[in-house]
Design a protein around this motif. Structure first.
Motif, mmCIF file in Angstrom:
data_model
loop_
_atom_site.group_PDB
_atom_site.id
_atom_site.type_symbol
_atom_site.label_atom_id
_atom_site.label_comp_id
_atom_site.label_asym_id
_atom_site.label_seq_id
_atom_site.Cartn_x
_atom_site.Cartn_y
_atom_site.Cartn_z
ATOM 1 N N UNK A 264 0.799 -1.438 -0.278
ATOM 2 C CA UNK A 264 -0.145 0.029 -0.244
ATOM 3 C C UNK A 264 0.649 1.434 -0.081
ATOM 4 N N UNK A 265 2.177 1.486 1.134
ATOM 5 C CA UNK A 265 3.222 2.547 1.005
ATOM 6 C C UNK A 265 3.635 2.571 -0.737
ATOM 7 N N UNK A 266 4.032 2.259 -1.555
ATOM 8 C CA UNK A 266 4.422 2.286 -2.187
ATOM 9 C C UNK A 266 3.467 2.318 -3.475
ATOM 10 N N UNK A 267 2.516 2.044 -3.705
ATOM 11 C CA UNK A 267 1.101 2.185 -3.970
ATOM 12 C C UNK A 267 0.889 4.361 -4.205
ATOM 13 N N UNK A 268 1.041 4.269 -2.887
ATOM 14 C CA UNK A 268 0.416 5.620 -2.149
ATOM 15 C C UNK A 268 1.470 6.547 -2.793
ATOM 16 N N UNK A 269 2.325 6.181 -3.360
ATOM 17 C CA UNK A 269 3.889 6.985 -3.436
ATOM 18 C C UNK A 269 4.459 6.824 -4.523
ATOM 19 N N UNK A 270 3.718 6.128 -5.293
ATOM 20 C CA UNK A 270 3.624 5.799 -7.211
ATOM 21 C C UNK A 270 4.452 5.300 -7.229
ATOM 22 N N UNK A 271 5.372 4.158 -6.902
ATOM 23 C CA UNK A 271 6.146 3.932 -7.051
ATOM 24 C C UNK A 271 6.228 2.766 -8.014
ATOM 25 N N UNK A 272 4.904 2.047 -7.927
ATOM 26 C CA UNK A 272 4.541 0.374 -7.622
ATOM 27 C C UNK A 272 4.523 -0.163 -9.557
ATOM 28 N N UNK A 273 4.368 -1.145 -9.430
ATOM 29 C CA UNK A 273 4.462 -1.430 -10.568
ATOM 30 C C UNK A 273 3.478 -1.564 -10.982
ATOM 31 N N UNK A 274 2.817 -1.431 -12.227
ATOM 32 C CA UNK A 274 0.783 -0.769 -12.148
ATOM 33 C C UNK A 274 0.813 -0.714 -13.566
ATOM 34 N N UNK A 275 -0.263 -2.369 -13.818
ATOM 35 C CA UNK A 275 -0.547 -1.870 -15.872
ATOM 36 C C UNK A 275 0.426 -1.777 -15.890
ATOM 37 N N UNK A 276 1.783 -3.228 -16.506
ATOM 38 C CA UNK A 276 3.027 -3.324 -17.234
ATOM 39 C C UNK A 276 3.511 -1.684 -16.322
ATOM 40 N N UNK A 277 3.659 -1.327 -15.601
ATOM 41 C CA UNK A 277 4.759 -0.277 -15.367
ATOM 42 C C UNK A 277 4.523 0.915 -15.907
ATOM 43 N N UNK A 563 -2.074 8.612 -13.609
ATOM 44 C CA UNK A 563 -2.921 8.728 -11.904
ATOM 45 C C UNK A 563 -2.183 9.261 -10.926
ATOM 46 N N UNK A 564 -2.830 9.111 -9.638
ATOM 47 C CA UNK A 564 -2.129 9.261 -8.505
ATOM 48 C C UNK A 564 -1.329 10.723 -7.861
ATOM 49 N N UNK A 565 -1.038 10.555 -6.694
ATOM 50 C CA UNK A 565 -0.088 11.586 -6.084
ATOM 51 C C UNK A 565 0.705 11.859 -6.672
ATOM 52 N N UNK A 566 1.773 11.402 -8.196
ATOM 53 C CA UNK A 566 2.679 11.890 -8.180
ATOM 54 C C UNK A 566 2.496 11.466 -10.156
ATOM 55 N N UNK A 567 1.473 11.712 -10.311
ATOM 56 C CA UNK A 567 0.786 11.606 -11.905
ATOM 57 C C UNK A 567 1.591 13.206 -12.297
ATOM 58 N N UNK A 568 2.125 13.192 -14.032
ATOM 59 C CA UNK A 568 3.171 13.455 -14.141
ATOM 60 C C UNK A 568 4.168 13.172 -14.525
ATOM 61 N N UNK A 569 4.682 12.516 -13.282
ATOM 62 C CA UNK A 569 6.146 12.041 -13.216
ATOM 63 C C UNK A 569 6.475 11.861 -15.099
ATOM 64 N N UNK A 570 7.758 11.935 -15.081
ATOM 65 C CA UNK A 570 8.203 10.988 -15.978
ATOM 66 C C UNK A 570 9.661 11.048 -16.201
#
Lengths: 615, 238
Positions: A264-277, A563-570
Motif C-alpha cells: 500500500x505504501x508504494x502505491x501511495x508514493x507512485x512507485x509501484x509497478x502497475x499495469x505493466x509499469x 494517475x495518483x499523487x505523482x501524476x505527471x512524473x516522468x
C-alpha cells in the motif's frame, strides 16, 4: 591444513554431473581475503571457470554455485542467506559479437540451505556438467551421492518438498529444487527452498539444463573462529540491535506484515509497478495489501537465527480457491501478479502466486511477461489467436492462470513467453519494445521508476540486468555486493542510511574480524564490495556489454504517470544520461564504453582481469 | 509463559481422543503397559516406596509462536557443548548439531521444537538395565534430585542403547546415542536453572515453567504434533 583460514572450511565441493564425480577443492586464502565468500567468492570462481566470453549459460560448462558466506552457520542474527551464482540465461547484449553473451547472475535466498552447506563442511558448492538423465544430489558431510530423480521429474515444488524429505528419511536435511519451469528451461525459472523461498532470476533454468532436480544437504560441522571470546562478545553486542525503542519498533513492523507492508505504501508514493509499469498507483490497492491479506495469515515464519520472521503463511478460507495453503503475498509477488496485472481479487492472486511457486517460476519476470502480453493484446498488436485463445485482459485471473500454465510447460505462446519480454517484443515488433520492461533482457521488479530516477540508475547499471536489489547509488551497490558476500540478510543491516533494525558497520567489522582473524574495517568491507561489483562488471564487459546496454525502456521517458499523487512524473532522457555520466565518473569507468579504468582496477586488486587478452 | 490457549483445541474431547488413540498405538509398539495421558503426577523414581506427587519445571513450547528460526538450537549448543579454548572453558560456537533441543519444520509451515519431555513415568530410566545403586537408588540413567532432569552416569552406563530405543519407540525420540560410545545424549539439562533457549528465543515461544498436569503433546513425536496442528490451523472445515 595450512590453507585453512579461521571462519572458513577452506573447501568448495566440486560436483561434475557429466562424470558423476565430486571432490573437495581448496579455496585460496587470497580469494577469501579479497572476495569474502557468497556472491563475491562466487564471482571469482565464475571468472576462473569461464575462461572465455560467450559461453552458453545452458551448456555443461556454466558453473551453478551455491555460496554461503563467512557468517553462515554461526548464530549471528539473520545470517541465513545463500547466493546462487552462475552465468545468466536471461540476459543478452545489444551489440556483442558473441551469440551467447550474457551477464553474471547472483540470486540471494534465505532459509536454511546456506548454513547447512557450512555445517556439511564446505564454503560453497560448485556444480558443472550435465547428467544424462534427471538426478538429485545428497550431501551428508563428506558423503556425496548422485541419485536418479526420474520419478520426481515433472513434480510441482510443493508436493516435491514433502515427498523428497520423506524419501531422504530425515527432516533435518535442507533441500532446494526446481519445479517444472526449471525442468523445461523457462529462462526465468527459480530454485525453490522450503516450498516458499526462491533464488530467482533464472537460476532454476541453469539447474534444469544440468538435469538436476534437487540438492539435499545435512552436516554436523562448523568452522573454527579466529578469536572465540571476541566472537561471543560481538554476538552479544549484535543482539542489542533488535532491542531498545527503535530496534523493537522496527522489528515489530517486519513481524507484523513482512515485505507486504510496502504494497500500500508504494502505491501511495507512485512507485509501484502497475499495469505493466504504465502507472505507479493502483486504485484498488487496499484489496491486495497486507491488511487485506491478514485474514488469511495463520503464522509467521523465519529464516535461520532471524528475529524478524517476515514470512507469513496462511490459508484461503473461502471462494473458488478455499483450502489453498501458501505464504504471501509479499511485496514482489503481490505486486507483480497483483497491481501490475490490475488484479484486485486477493484469493485469485494467491492462487496465481501458489501456481507460480509450484511451477518454480520467477514471479517477478512472469508477472512482467504477462503484463506485457496484456498490454500488447489491449493495443491490438497481438490477437487472441497469438495467445492460443486466451482472453488475456487486465485483471482476468483465469486467463493469468492459463498463461502461467503455458509458460511453465512452454506450450504454444508459452514457449516464446518463456524467453522473457525482450524475446517477445523482438518477435512481435510494432514498437512493442517501448513497453517491454526489461534491462539487458532481465525484467524489472515491482518498483517503478517514474518517480524515482535513482531507481532507474539501479536497474540500468545492475550487473544482472534489471535487478531491484542492486542499489540506487555507487555506494549502495558496493555495500550490497559486500552484504551478499557475507551471508547475512539485507533486511537486518543498518549502516546509518537505512531504516532497518539490525547490525551496523561496527557489528560487522567486529564479528567478521573475530571470525576470520582478518582485520576488517568498514572501509575495507566497502572496498571489497566495490571490488566484487567491478569484477562482475569485467565479466560483463568481456561478454560485450557496453553503455548502450545500460538503458531503460522508453516508457519511463515518454509516458508520464496519469494517475495518483505523482501524476505527471516522468524521467528525462538527458538528465538520466547525465546521471549515468556521473555514475561512471564515480565508478572510474570510461563513460563511452563503461570499461573500468586501469588505475581503479589496480587499486582494487583486479589487475589480473586486464591480463585477459579477450578484454 | 506463552499463551497455552493458542494451541488448545476448540473441542478438547476430540483432541484428547486423538492423542490417546495414537498413544495407545505407540504404547503397543513399545510393549509398555504404562498409561500416559492424564498422568497428573510425577512418581518418585526410587523403586518400591509409596508414590509421591512432585511438581517440576521444564521447557514448554508455544507452537503458535515458534517461527522455526532455530536460535534455541544454537544457544543450547553453545551452553551445553562448551569448548576448551587456550586452556579456558568457553561457550561453544552454537553448532545446532550438538543442541539438545531440535526444531522440526514442516510444509505447510508448522515448526515443532522438541526437547526432552522429562516424562513423569520416564520410560528411558525404566529401560536402563544397570542395577540401582543401593545408596542413591540411581541406575546409570537417573533423575537429578534437584532439577528432576534426566541425567546419565557415564561411568556406569554400558552404552546398551535401551534408553534410546525406549524414547524412540514410546516417546518423541529425543535421546540419541553418541556415535562413538553409544551412550545416551540430548537429555535437557535445564542449563543449571537458566535455560538458554527460553532466555534467547526471539519470539517468546519457549518457557521454563512448572508444568500443568495433563498437558497436551508431552513426549509426542514431532510428526504427530505437526499433523495435528496442521489440521487445526490450516483446515477450513471448522
Amino acid at each position: 591444513m595450512a590453507h585453512k583460514k579461521p571462519g572458513y572450511h577452506g573447501v568448495l565441493l566440486d560436483i561434475n554431473l557429466t562424470t558423476g564425480k565430486s571432490s573437495p577443492k581448496k579455496i585460496s586464502s587470497q580469494d577469501i581475503g579479497m572476495f569474502i565468500g557468497g556472491r563475491g567468492l562466487g564471482m571469482k570462481i565464475l571468472w576462473d571457470r569461464l575462461k572465455k566470453p560467450g559461453i552458453d549459460p545452458l551448456s555443461p560448462e556454466n558453473p551453478l554455485m551455491f555460496m554461503p558466506g563467512p557468517f553462515s552457520g554461526f548464530p549471528i542474527p539473520s545470517s541465513s542467506r545463500t547466493c546462487v551464482v552462475t552465468k545468466s540465461p536471461c540476459t543478452s547484449s545489444l551489440h556483442s559479437s558473441y551469440p551467447f553473451a550474457s551477464t553474471v547472475s547472483y540470486s540471494n535466498v534465505g532459509g536454511f540451505f546456506g548454513p547447512e552447506i557450512r555445517f556439511a563442511g564446505y564454503d560453497g558448492i560448485v556444480i558443472t556438467g550435465r547428467a544424462s538423465a534427471p538426478v538429485y544430489i545428497v550431501i551428508d558431510n563428506d558423503r556425496v551421492e548422485i541419485r536418479e530423480a526420474k520419478k520426481f521429474w515433472g513434480m510441482g515444488t510443493d508436493e516435491f518438498d514433502k515427498k523428497f524429505i520423506e524419501e531422504l528419511g530425515d527432516r533435518r536435511f535442507r533441500t532446494c529444487y526446481i519445479g517444472p519451469a526449471g525442468e523445461n528451461q523457462v529462462s526465468y525459472a527459480c530454485i525453490i527452498h522450503t516450498a516458499a523461498r526462491a533464488a530467482g532470476r533464472g537460476t532454476g533454468c541453469v539447474m534444469g539444463s544440468k538435469n538436476l532436480k534437487a540438492i539435499a544437504v545435512r552436516g554436523s560441522m562448523i568452522p573454527d573462529v579466529a578469536d572465540h571470546k571476541q566472537f561471543l562478545a560481538a554476538l552479544e553486542e549484535a543482539s542489542q540491535a533488535f532491542k531498545g525503542i527503535s530496534g523493537t519498533l522496527l522489528t515489530k513492523i517486519w513481524r507484523r506484515s513482512g515485505t507486504a507492508v510496502s504494497i500500500e505504501r508504494s502505491s501511495k508514493k507512485g512507485s509501484m509497478a502497475v499495469k505493466n509499469y504504465r502507472e505507479g498507483t493502483f486504485s484498488e490497492i487496499d484489496k491486495i495489501g497486507a491488511d487485506a491479506a491478514r485474514k488469511f495469515w495463520i503464522r509467521d515464519f523465519a529464516c535461520f537465527c532471524c528475529p524478524l520472521s517476515c514470512k507469513k503463511s496462511g490459508v484461503i478460507k473461502n471462494g473458488a480457491y478455499a483450502g489453498l495453503i501458501h505464504d504471501g503475498p509479499e511485496y514482489e509477488t503481490g505486486t507483480m501478479f497483483g497491481a501490475n496485472l490490475m488484479v484486485s481479487d486477493l484469493e485469485g492472486l494467491m492462487k496465481a502466486v501458489f501456481n507460480g511457486d509450484d511451477y518454480g517460476l520467477d514471479i517477478i519476470s512472469t508477472g512482467n511477461v504477462i503484463g506485457f502480453l496484456m498490454e500488447a493484446y489491449e493495443k491490438g498488436i497481438i490477437d487472441k489467436e497469438f495467445l492460443d485463445g486466451i482472453e488475456l485482459k487486465w485483471g482476468n485471473i483465469d486467463a493469468i492462470l492459463k498463461m502461467i500454465d503455458k509458460i511453465a510447460k512452454r506450450e504454444g505462446v508459452g514457449d516464446l513467453a518463456s524467453k522473457g519480454v525482450k524475446a517477445l517484443s523482438k518477435r512481435i515488433g510494432k514498437d512493442s519494445e517501448k513497453f517491454a520492461i526489461h534491462v539487458k533482457g532481465l525484467e524489472l521488479a515491482a518498483w517503478n521508476v517514474h518517480v524515482e530516477p535513482p531507481k532507474g540508475i539501479c536497474y540500468a547499471t545492475s550487473n544482472r540486468g534489471a535487478c531491484h536489489q542492486s542499489g540506487n547509488t555507487v555506494e549502495a551497490q558496493n555495500f550490497r555486493a559486500m552484504i551478499d558476500s557475507i551471508g547475512i540478510c539485507r533486511f537486518t543491516t543498518d549502516w546509518g542510511h537505512w531504516y532497518l533494525p539490525g547490525l551496523g558497520s561496527d557489528n560487522f567489522s567486529r564479528i567478521l574480524t573475530a571470525i576470520t582473524g582478518i582485520e576488517w574495517t568498514k572501509e575495507e568491507l566497502m572496498k571489497s564490495g566495490e571490488r566484487i561489483f567491478n569484477l562482475e562488471k569485467m565479466i560483463n564487459y568481456r561478454e560485450g556489454f557496453r553503455r548502450v546496454d545500460d538503458n531503460l525502456p522508453d516508457r519511463f521517458f515518454e509516458e508520464p504517470l496519469s494517475v495518483g499523487s505523482e501524476k505527471g512524473a516522468v524521467l528525462h532522457r538527458e538528465k538520466f544520461s547525465e546521471m549515468l555520466d556521473e555514475y561512471y565518473k564515480i565508478r572510474g569507468w570510461d563513460p563511452e564504453t563503461t570499461k573500468p579504468g586501469k588505475s581503479r582496477l589496480e587499486r582494487l586488486g583486479l589487475s589480473f582481469t586486464l591480463q585477459d587478452h579477450q578484454i | 509463559m506463552g499463551n497455552m490457549n493458542n494451541y488448545k483445541s476448540e473441542n478438547p474431547d476430540s483432541q484428547m481422543k486423538y492423542n490417546r488413540r495414537d498413544f495407545i498405538k505407540k504404547m503397543a509398539i513399545g510393549g509398555s503397559t504404562v498409561i500416559l495421558f492424564g498422568c497428573r503426577s510425577l512418581a518418585q523414581p526410587s523403586g518400591g516406596k509409596a508414590k509421591k506427587t512432585l511438581t517440576y519445571s521444564m521447557i514448554l513450547a508455544d507452537y503458535s509462536k515458534c517461527t522455526g528460526c532455530r536460535t534455541c538450537e544454537t544457544v543450547c549448543s553453545a551452553y551445553n557443548h562448551k569448548q576448551m579454548v587456550n586452556g579456558e572453558v568457553l561457550p561453544g560456537l552454537g553448532n545446532p548439531h550438538y543442541s539438545n533441543i531440535k526444531i522440526y519444520s514442516y510444509n505447510p509451515d508448522v515448526d515443532i521444537p522438541v526437547a526432552c519431555a522429562m516424562c513423569p513415568d520416564n520410560p528411558c530410566i525404566e529401560a536402563c538395565p544397570v542395577a540401582s545403586d543401593p545408596k542413591t537408588g540411581r541406575k546409570a540413567l537417573y533423575r537429578d534430585e534437584k532439577t528432576l532432569a534426566i541425567k546419565n552416569d557415564l561411568n556406569r552406563c554400558t552404552g546398551c542403547g535401551n534408553c534410546v530405543e525406549a524414547c524412540r519407540d514410546q516417546r518423541a525420540g529425543v535421546i540419541i546415542p553418541n556415535p562413538e560410545t553409544n551412550k545416551p545424549e540430548r537429555m535437557c539439562t535445564l542449563c543449571n536453572g537458566d535455560p538458554q533457549c527460553v532466555k534467547y528465543c526471539p519470539y517468546g515461544a519457549l518457557s521454563f515453567v512448572t508444568v500443568s498436569p495433563g498437558r497436551e503433546f508431552q513426549g509426542v513425536p514431532a510428526d504427530m504434533i505437526a499433523k495435528e496442528l496442521t489440521k487445526r490451523w490450516y483446515s477450513i472445515q471448522n
